[in-house]
Every structure is written in structure tokens, then in C-alpha cells.
Design an enzyme around this catalytic site. Structure first.
Site, PDB file in Angstrom:
ATOM      1  N   LYS A  97       0.819  -1.226   0.000  1.00  0.00           N
ATOM      2  CA  LYS A  97       0.000   0.000   0.000  1.00  0.00           C
ATOM      3  C   LYS A  97       0.847   1.267   0.000  1.00  0.00           C
ATOM      4  O   LYS A  97       0.608   2.202   0.751  1.00  0.00           O
ATOM      5  CB  LYS A  97      -0.964  -0.006   1.200  1.00  0.00           C
ATOM      6  CG  LYS A  97      -1.946  -1.171   1.172  1.00  0.00           C
ATOM      7  CD  LYS A  97      -2.921  -1.094   2.345  1.00  0.00           C
ATOM      8  CE  LYS A  97      -3.914  -2.238   2.312  1.00  0.00           C
ATOM      9  NZ  LYS A  97      -3.289  -3.553   2.627  1.00  0.00           N
ATOM     10  N   ARG A  98       1.813   1.310  -0.893  1.00  0.00           N
ATOM     11  CA  ARG A  98       2.686   2.473  -0.975  1.00  0.00           C
ATOM     12  C   ARG A  98       1.971   3.628  -1.677  1.00  0.00           C
ATOM     13  O   ARG A  98       1.166   3.426  -2.587  1.00  0.00           O
ATOM     14  CB  ARG A  98       3.972   2.120  -1.722  1.00  0.00           C
ATOM     15  CG  ARG A  98       4.841   1.072  -1.034  1.00  0.00           C
ATOM     16  CD  ARG A  98       5.255   1.517   0.371  1.00  0.00           C
ATOM     17  NE  ARG A  98       6.347   0.720   0.877  1.00  0.00           N
ATOM     18  CZ  ARG A  98       6.259  -0.134   1.888  1.00  0.00           C
ATOM     19  NH1 ARG A  98       5.105  -0.324   2.502  1.00  0.00           N
ATOM     20  NH2 ARG A  98       7.327  -0.806   2.301  1.00  0.00           N
TER      21      ARG A  98
END
EC number: 4.1.1.23
Length: 279
Positions: A97-98
Site C-alpha cells: 500500500k505504498r
């Protein structure tokens, strides 16, 4: 040139079914397996899941946070996990979930999507909430490397609604806007685009959204979070054919026995296949 992720995913789903199993070494799961909450326990857990699943499910999804908490030694285990899972035939979606801007977003993309990176994965989860355009370095590298992205759009956590359901000045809400961007990325791609959305299976009726983005829909929430395979056609409608249902604890709690893990995954796979057969 590497075959695009969407094409590889479509073939794997057709051959193995659409099930995605998470590799989520929670401290509580390590304890349930009789393992210590340390790097040795982490490695045993991860290798067992890969042994049980990588030659039979379409997708494995390691949750990076549970490896990162052990520092560099945990990252080394994650590298091995990704490499062994891919070598055994599973597609690997790195759940990290960058989300960032400019060169920093490019750095995150290179860490997971560059073909020479130690953590090279088939796809990466990303957050668009610094503006969808902030993901452009990841989009560009995914196209170049034949990998994919799963962009948070309509997530299963209750807090997500305060952002994702917020209405823009043009009358569309944020979640619908993200889906629109992804549909544009995937336009004209066959048999499936490589830019997917994360859409929770627990959200109920989503008929007001255009979910058919010509890309995959990673659907967390099946199993321990309360959604069932039978819910998938109701939630996703005609787009259910492109859903990748994610099950983590519902399978992982059957470990450490490899046979029990495989049996649990098979049960979910059969139920999901039966539920989607009529779509």
C-alpha cells in the site's frame, strides 16, 4: 517484452481459479501454529504457506508489514518468500500500500516492480490518496516491466468511507473517480488490463459504481471479515468475472499442517467457483 500482468493473471485465474491467499504472519497466527514470534517463526510460517499454496492457487499476497516489523532479517525472509512463490508458479501481489509523490513514489515502485529488485513482484498495492496522478511513476514502471498495480478504491475498513465516499465538486465521489482512472488505464487491453482496484467484498450492493474497469478487482474480506463466496455476485455484479477474492485467516488458521491448509484453500476455491459460475 514481458507479457503484461493482466494477461498472466487472466490465464492463471482460468487455469487455477481466482482465489488469492494472503501470507499474513500475524503474531497471533504464529502462536496458533506453535511458533515463536521471531524471525525463525516468520520463516517457517512463510515457507509452509508457499509449500502448501504456490503450485495451486492463482495468487499469493504477502503483507509486507508483518515482515518489516522484524527489520532487515524480516525483509530477507520476504525476499525468499516472493522468489520461492513465483518459482513455484504463483503470481505474487505485494501488499505494501505504498503512496507518495515524485521521486519517492518512483523509489517505491522500483523496490517492488523493477525486474532486478530483490523484492520484484507481479503486482503491488498502492494508495492514490495524494492524488491519482501521484501514482504515475508506478504506472509507468508497471507498463515497462509487465507488472501490475492494485489501487485502493473502495476498501473494506469502515474508516475508508470518510475519504472514498467524499463527493467532489463534479458530483462524483472519490472512489468512483479512482475506478474511472483505472478504466482509462486499461482501455483496449486484452484479455484483461493490468491496473486493478481494491474493492472490499464486505461492502454490500455496489451497483451504483462502474466496477467493470477491464481490470482485476482484488476483493479482501472473504472469510474472517464476514463476507462469503456467495456474496460475490451480489456485490460485484457482471464484474465478478474479474474478481480476485482474497482469503487470509480463513485458510491460514488451518496451519501448520500442509494438507489442512490445502484442504481449506480448496474448499474456498470450490465455493468461489460455484458462486461465480452463473455470472
Amino acid at each position: 517484452m514481458t507479457e503484461p500482468f493482466g494477461a498472466r493473471l487472466r490465464r492463471s485465474m482460468d487455469e487455477r481459479g481466482p482465489l488469492c491467499v494472503g501470507i499474513d504472519p500475524h503474531a497471533s497466527l504464529l502462536t496458533e501454529w506453535g511458533l515463536n514470534d521471531d524471525v525463525a517463526g516468520l520463516e517457517r510460517f512463510s515457507r509452509t504457506v508457499v509449500e502448501a499454496m504456490a503450485d495451486r492457487v492463482a495468487v499469493l499476497k504477502p503483507q509486507s508489514a508483518f515482515f518489516e516489523r522484524f527489520g532487515s532479517r524480516g525483509i530477507a525472509v520476504l525476499e525468499k518468500t516472493v522468489q520461492e512463490a513465483r518459482a513455484a508458479g504463483a503470481l505474487v501481489v505485494m501488499d505494501a500500500k505504498r503512496g507518495d509523490i515524485g521521486s519517492t513514489m518512483a523509489g517505491y515502485a522500483e523496490a517492488f516492480l523493477h525486474k532486478d529488485a530483490p523484492l520484484f513482484s507481479d503486482a503491488l498495492t498502492v494508495s492514490p490518496y495524494l492524488g491519482y496522478g501521484s501514482l504515475s511513476p508506478a504506472v509507468a514502471l508497471a507498463r515497462e516491466s509487465g507488472t501490475g498495480l492494485f489501487v485502493l478504491a473502495l476498501t473494506s475498513n469502515p474508516e475508508g468511507g470518510e475519504v472514498q465516499h467524499a463527493v467532489r465538486t463534479d458530483g462524483r465521489n472519490v472512489g468512483a473517480t479512482i475506478l474511472g482512472h483505472l478504466a482509462a488505464e486499461n482501455e483496449g487491453e486484452t484479455p484483461l488490463g493490468s491496473f486493478g482496484a481494491v474493492v472490499g467484498a464486505t461492502l454490500g450492493d455496489l451497483s451504483s459504481y462502474e466496477l467493470d474497469i477491464n481490470g482485476p478487482l482484488l476483493a479482501p474480506g472473504v472469510g474472517a471479515q464476514g463476507a462469503t463466496p456467495a456474496d460475490l455476485p451480489r456485490v460485484f455484479g457482471a464484474a465478478a468475472r474479474n474478481v480476485v477474492p482474497n482469503v487470509s485467516r480463513g485458510v491460514l488458521r488451518q496451519g501448520p499442517d500442509v494438507g489442512a491448509l490445502r484442504a481449506a484453500a480448496e474448499r474456498f476455491a470450490v465455493e468461489i467457483g460455484d458462486a461465480l459460475a452463473a455470472v
